[in-house]
Design an enzyme around this catalytic site. Sequence first.
Site, PDB file in Angstrom:
ATOM      1  N   ASN A 160      -0.201   0.004  -1.093  1.00  0.00           N
ATOM      2  CA  ASN A 160       0.877   0.981  -1.180  1.00  0.00           C
ATOM      3  C   ASN A 160       1.814   0.755   0.004  1.00  0.00           C
ATOM      4  O   ASN A 160       1.545  -0.054   0.901  1.00  0.00           O
ATOM      5  CB  ASN A 160       0.350   2.420  -1.246  1.00  0.00           C
ATOM      6  CG  ASN A 160      -0.441   2.823  -0.013  1.00  0.00           C
ATOM      7  OD1 ASN A 160      -0.079   2.504   1.119  1.00  0.00           O
ATOM      8  ND2 ASN A 160      -1.544   3.546  -0.222  1.00  0.00           N
ATOM      9  N   GLU A 210       0.373   1.302   3.518  1.00  0.00           N
ATOM     10  CA  GLU A 210      -0.549   0.233   3.910  1.00  0.00           C
ATOM     11  C   GLU A 210       0.215  -1.033   4.297  1.00  0.00           C
ATOM     12  O   GLU A 210      -0.144  -1.721   5.260  1.00  0.00           O
ATOM     13  CB  GLU A 210      -1.515  -0.058   2.764  1.00  0.00           C
ATOM     14  CG  GLU A 210      -2.526   1.056   2.509  1.00  0.00           C
ATOM     15  CD  GLU A 210      -3.283   0.888   1.196  1.00  0.00           C
ATOM     16  OE1 GLU A 210      -4.397   1.437   1.096  1.00  0.00           O
ATOM     17  OE2 GLU A 210      -2.761   0.209   0.283  1.00  0.00           O
ATOM     18  N   ASP A 255      -6.048   2.925  -8.399  1.00  0.00           N
ATOM     19  CA  ASP A 255      -7.035   2.301  -9.284  1.00  0.00           C
ATOM     20  C   ASP A 255      -6.403   1.961 -10.626  1.00  0.00           C
ATOM     21  O   ASP A 255      -6.639   0.894 -11.197  1.00  0.00           O
ATOM     22  CB  ASP A 255      -8.217   3.252  -9.527  1.00  0.00           C
ATOM     23  CG  ASP A 255      -8.980   3.594  -8.269  1.00  0.00           C
ATOM     24  OD1 ASP A 255      -8.852   2.860  -7.279  1.00  0.00           O
ATOM     25  OD2 ASP A 255      -9.689   4.615  -8.285  1.00  0.00           O
TER      26      ASP A 255
END
Length: 444
Positions: free
Chosen positions: A191, A194, A259
């Site tokens: 993301n 990150e 996920d």
Amino acid sequence: MSESSLLSILVIGDLMLDRYWHGATSRISPEAPVPIVHVRGDHTSPGGVGNVALNIHALGGQVILLGVSGDDAAGDDLIRQLDRSGIELFIQRDPNIETIVKLRVMSKHQQLIRLDFEKKYCVSHRTALHADFQANVAKAKLVVLSDYGKGTLIDPQAFIQSATKAGVPVLVDPKGRNFSRYRGATILTPNYQEFCAVVGECESDEEMVAKAKAFLQDYDIEALLITRGAQGMSLFRQDDEYHLAALAHEVYDVTGAGDTVIAALAAALVAGKEMREAMHLANTAASIAVTHLGAVSVTQKELQTTLAHHQYRAKGILSAEQLSLAITRTRQRGERIILVHGCFDVIHSELIDLFQRAKGSGGRLLALVDEAADLHTQAQRMRVLAGLAPIDWVVSSSGTSFDQWITQIAPDEIIAAKEYEITGIYLEKADAGKKIAQILETVT
């Protein structure tokens, strides 16, 4: 994505059990300024890499799942649910560890608190996991590493190198600040937070692009897909830059959205989709996931229904496959299609006026963007066009002749836009089954 049902995706990462307590909240505790929840129900579901595996399975993928769990009641529950789904399991169970459990207390469609029961998994299982991986990687079309920093992927290089040696692409959902651990992977899906934690804060989109391209070289990564929340997604390859806006949905819970992204991306790639199309599917799947409470598996039916809706109504950059469905939906509703094509090297006031007049005549306005050797890349020009209010769809003409586009689209009206002039065109295509009428006089 049913083509993927015959092809296995090997998934490895941190297993955990998600537990939910549900109840009504009507008053604040007299003991502390916190709500009192009257618990009236509960349920559990596989979390972490288990949720990734379930999402791939729900989208038609055949999954081989590797991981570690405790030999306890939570582990029994976790494995029972995964086994019931039909996923092939290679789970190392250890009586000396506790299965990671995340407990969420929910009330009135909101998460009030999350309680984590966890200790990092011991690396003593590394040898057994590697053996399971080596035994199954030859059967896989794709490998997914889902890292939550709990210890299962303490040494991701061993899996990446084994998969590379076997000729199998590796997708990684990374964790932490040390992305050198994932060197040589095919695709990384961090993301935005990150990504910035690794490369530093980006003050502008241009800086993000520059840092992303440098990242690919520094870490020997083929593609970087950055999820950006409300800003959508950005894909970077050395010769490609592509951005997608987030689909409009009311967000209830972002739990498990990452996920869903990597699961949909993996399932789409195994089904033979090109990277940009796979990105569109992942973006759509994530938009569905956040409308549910908790981590959920997005089904093929949900994805197809949402795609059909957004590909008709959505405004922005479309792939050829998405455009085909959008055209079909438009024709079914009896709406007209107006095509404007050109390089769009310069967006000037006359061109904006042209778009507004064309849109004002009614129908859907499609911009077909040609390649050109200019100061701006095709992708950048497409992004600019996609942001203009009158334009509904933007498509690249790359790889297909103009005649083929005309036959495929069969527009009701067409305009050609050149760099510093705008020209009305009259065309008649027998194979299109209609005349394409000139809608504007030449503008100089």
